[in-house]
Design a protein around this motif. Structure first.
Motif, PDB file in Angstrom:
ATOM      1  N   TYR A 191       0.722  -1.205   0.060  1.00 26.87           N
ATOM      2  CA  TYR A 191       0.122  -0.038   0.109  1.00 26.87           C
ATOM      3  C   TYR A 191       0.903   1.112   0.024  1.00 26.87           C
ATOM      4  O   TYR A 191       2.026   1.336   0.457  1.00 26.87           O
ATOM      5  CB  TYR A 191      -1.031   0.035   1.161  1.00 26.87           C
ATOM      6  N   LEU A 192       0.424   2.379  -0.411  1.00 23.13           N
ATOM      7  CA  LEU A 192       1.070   3.747  -0.300  1.00 23.13           C
ATOM      8  C   LEU A 192      -0.265   4.608  -0.131  1.00 23.13           C
ATOM      9  O   LEU A 192      -0.994   4.675  -0.884  1.00 23.13           O
ATOM     10  CB  LEU A 192       1.625   3.819  -1.850  1.00 23.13           C
ATOM     11  N   HIS A 193       0.100   5.371   0.932  1.00 24.10           N
ATOM     12  CA  HIS A 193      -0.783   6.279   1.293  1.00 24.10           C
ATOM     13  C   HIS A 193      -0.429   7.767   1.307  1.00 24.10           C
ATOM     14  O   HIS A 193       0.990   7.839   1.973  1.00 24.10           O
ATOM     15  CB  HIS A 193      -1.477   5.945   2.834  1.00 24.10           C
ATOM     16  N   PHE A 194      -0.926   8.809   1.251  1.00 24.44           N
ATOM     17  CA  PHE A 194      -0.480  10.140   1.558  1.00 24.44           C
ATOM     18  C   PHE A 194      -1.585  10.855   2.545  1.00 24.44           C
ATOM     19  O   PHE A 194      -2.693  10.671   2.409  1.00 24.44           O
ATOM     20  CB  PHE A 194      -0.374  10.777   0.052  1.00 24.44           C
ATOM     21  N   LYS A 195      -0.752  11.817   3.342  1.00 24.61           N
ATOM     22  CA  LYS A 195      -1.455  12.318   4.341  1.00 24.61           C
ATOM     23  C   LYS A 195      -1.153  14.187   3.790  1.00 24.61           C
ATOM     24  O   LYS A 195      -0.317  14.351   3.996  1.00 24.61           O
ATOM     25  CB  LYS A 195      -1.322  12.028   5.545  1.00 24.61           C
ATOM     26  N   PHE A 196      -2.193  14.888   3.970  1.00 20.70           N
ATOM     27  CA  PHE A 196      -2.283  16.402   3.842  1.00 20.70           C
ATOM     28  C   PHE A 196      -2.757  16.869   4.962  1.00 20.70           C
ATOM     29  O   PHE A 196      -3.689  16.703   5.299  1.00 20.70           O
ATOM     30  CB  PHE A 196      -2.823  16.960   2.545  1.00 20.70           C
ATOM     31  N   HIS A 197      -2.026  17.931   5.768  1.00 21.25           N
ATOM     32  CA  HIS A 197      -2.031  18.521   6.752  1.00 21.25           C
ATOM     33  C   HIS A 197      -1.722  19.912   6.795  1.00 21.25           C
ATOM     34  O   HIS A 197      -0.791  20.348   7.440  1.00 21.25           O
ATOM     35  CB  HIS A 197      -1.765  17.910   8.149  1.00 21.25           C
ATOM     36  N   PRO A 198      -2.548  20.839   6.012  1.00 21.93           N
ATOM     37  CA  PRO A 198      -1.850  22.286   6.194  1.00 21.93           C
ATOM     38  C   PRO A 198      -1.892  22.764   7.308  1.00 21.93           C
ATOM     39  O   PRO A 198      -2.480  22.675   8.297  1.00 21.93           O
ATOM     40  CB  PRO A 198      -3.161  22.839   5.000  1.00 21.93           C
ATOM     41  N   LYS A 199      -0.767  23.694   7.525  1.00 16.62           N
ATOM     42  CA  LYS A 199      -0.602  24.404   8.875  1.00 16.62           C
ATOM     43  C   LYS A 199      -1.547  25.380   9.080  1.00 16.62           C
ATOM     44  O   LYS A 199      -2.244  26.028   8.298  1.00 16.62           O
ATOM     45  CB  LYS A 199       0.825  25.233   8.445  1.00 16.62           C
ATOM     46  N   ASN A 200      -2.036  25.398  10.413  1.00 17.23           N
ATOM     47  CA  ASN A 200      -2.995  26.144  10.906  1.00 17.23           C
ATOM     48  C   ASN A 200      -4.478  25.714  10.457  1.00 17.23           C
ATOM     49  O   ASN A 200      -5.253  26.732  10.392  1.00 17.23           O
ATOM     50  CB  ASN A 200      -2.538  27.730  10.672  1.00 17.23           C
ATOM     51  N   VAL A 201      -4.633  24.848   9.758  1.00 20.06           N
ATOM     52  CA  VAL A 201      -5.822  24.396   9.164  1.00 20.06           C
ATOM     53  C   VAL A 201      -6.309  23.076  10.135  1.00 20.06           C
ATOM     54  O   VAL A 201      -5.523  21.929  10.326  1.00 20.06           O
ATOM     55  CB  VAL A 201      -5.953  24.050   7.972  1.00 20.06           C
ATOM     56  N   PRO A 202      -7.355  23.364  10.846  1.00 18.42           N
ATOM     57  CA  PRO A 202      -7.726  22.190  11.756  1.00 18.42           C
ATOM     58  C   PRO A 202      -8.584  21.058  10.974  1.00 18.42           C
ATOM     59  O   PRO A 202      -9.238  20.196  11.405  1.00 18.42           O
ATOM     60  CB  PRO A 202      -8.892  22.878  12.715  1.00 18.42           C
TER      61      PRO A 202
END
Length: 463
Positions: A191-202
């Motif tokens: 498997y290959l998974h990506f996670k996006f977590h923009p700064k200061n965004v909840p």
């Protein structure tokens, strides 16, 4: 005689410390832990309620009921402080009913180095975002016993661009059992998974693909072996078409039997105490299915969760499953339903030890035929669940209902319906853990009532 055996096993293990249900406690921070479990199950029928048996790595076998069991689980976890470390696990379960039986569930050894884990053996693994209080992972669930394999995976999410983008990956080579229609076939899994977590965004968003393949092996009737070797492994790795030595169908579509999932999840935080999770898992089958065209075949889940502590209701969620859409291959070649989890060459289908590897809602009705299986894969269902804590008692409560229609090619004359209500509670007593659970099933598949009690104690060897 049975009661005498049961009482003897119970007494022996109780005097060594009693245990239950693999519930985590503070001892998980230590290196070597032996968990001793003593439990008992009683059922109103000659088999267990559906979810006591399903999604449990075959710790309890089909046809078992009214028995006591003992579980020994010795393990070492990875140190969070060491760059190079080792880990292992051995789990054995035995039961006493009409006879005495025992078997190993997990046997594995591994090394962690930097951000990677190297594991060999049979180890319980959990893929995707699905909640086991729901239907579990549709394809890569823990319904069957762990498959022996060698795997390499990232230890945690690896940041690529600070905290904005992270990646997590896994690849494994495994071995199916010999007594199959396609004997000693190989497993390819990644498997290959990506996670996006923009700064200061909840909020954070993750997506990825899981890819499984059955390949190689020898047909037990014709003695014809499927292609193997490095070049064919590369075709399996990329879900590529077979070469000249492959079957005709594999030349048109893909070498081997390929299946997997696309997984999507959105997590949104509300302050520091609560968050919501919305996830989707779509199924795909064979090389043609790598494009996410079966977007309405899979599971949709939603939950509200308490972040840092257990409250009266710390999680409330639901899942909806629908696998009735099963598209065919591209370009009209071999067009027709994908027939999830079944395959004309690997006729045991997506099973290990004669048990569906994915969710148990994909029913096998001819389980006595160990050479060929038909996995009934057209399912619709709904799950509603919650868990939390009332004083010193933690609980989980779930209602699950599904209807199985057979397959697209061979629908059942009458669909099979099952509804289940499950309640489990656990609490501490005299430095042990006690879990009490009950399940009631009703519907055309089974009407059954079961009761289960377990005692748990961890023995710590060193810090």
């Amino acid at each position: 005689m049975l009661l005498k055996k049961a009482f003897t096993v119970f007494l022996v293990l109780y005097t060594q410390s009693l245990l239950g249900f693999q519930l985590q406690n503070d001892s998980t921070q230590y290196s070597h832990v032996l968990t001793l479990t003593q439990g008992g199950i009683t059922s109103s029928k000659d088999t267990l309620p559906f979810w006591m048996q399903g999604n449990n790595s075959q710790r309890f076998r089909s046809g078992e009921s009214n028995f006591i069991y003992s579980n020994l689980h010795l393990r070492k976890k990875i140190s969070s402080k060491e760059n190079l470390d080792y880990f292992y696990g051995v789990e054995w379960i035995g039961s006493v009913s009409g006879d005495v039986s025992g078997r190993f569930i997990q046997n594995y050894f591994g090394i962690s180095y930097s951000n990677f884990l190297f594991t060999f053996g049979q180890k319980d693994e959990f893929f995707g975002n699905n909640n086991n209080l729901g239907f579990g992972n549709l394809i890569n669930g823990n319904n069957a016993r762990p498959i022996p394999k060698f795997s390499i995976q990232t230890r945690n999410w690896l940041p690529i661009f600070s905290s904005f983008l992270s990646v997590k990956g896994y690849i494994a080579h495994g071995w199916f059992e010999a007594n199959r229609y396609q004997s000693n076939a190989f497993l390819h899994q990644k498997y290959l998974h990506f996670k996006f977590h923009p700064k200061n965004v909840p909020a954070e968003f993750s997506f990825g693909i899981t890819h499984n393949a059955q390949w190689g092996g020898k047909n037990i009737r014709s003695n014809i072996s499927q292609p193997t070797g490095f070049r064919n492994f590369m075709r399996i790795l990329t879900a590529g078409k077979g070469a000249n030595d492959a079957l005709g169908t594999d030349k048109l579509n893909a070498l081997g039997n390929h299946l997997g999932t696309w997984d999507f999840q959105i997590k949104i935080n509300f302050g520091s105490d609560w968050h919501i999770i919305n996830y989707i898992q779509w199924l795909w089958e064979d090389g043609s299915g790598l494009k996410p065209k079966n977007w309405n075949a899979g599971i949709y889940g939603f939950s509200v969760n308490q972040t840092h502590k257990l409250g009266f209701i710390s999680e409330l969620g639901f899942e909806f499953v629908n696998t009735s859409n099963q598209g065919g291959s591209l370009d009209g070649i071999g067009s027709g339903p994908d027939d999830f989890l079944n395959n004309s060459v690997y006729r045991n289908g997506w099973t290990y030890n004669n048990q569906v590897i994915g969710s148990p809602i994909f029913l096998i009705l001819n389980a006595e035929n160990k050479e060929e299986n038909t996995i009934n894969n057209v399912v619709k269902g709904l799950s509603i669940y919650s868990q939390g804590c009332i004083q010193n008692v933690t609980y989980n409560l779930s209602f699950r209902q599904f209807e199985n229609y057979g397959t697209k090619l061979t629908p059942l004359e009458s669909s099979i319906k099952l509804s289940s209500l499950v309640l489990n509670g656990s609490f501490s007593l005299a430095k042990s853990r006690i879990l009490i659970g009950t399940e009631y099933n009703w519907g055309s598949y089974s009407s059954n009532l079961g009761f289960r009690i377990e005692f748990q104690k961890d023995i710590i060897f060193n810090k």
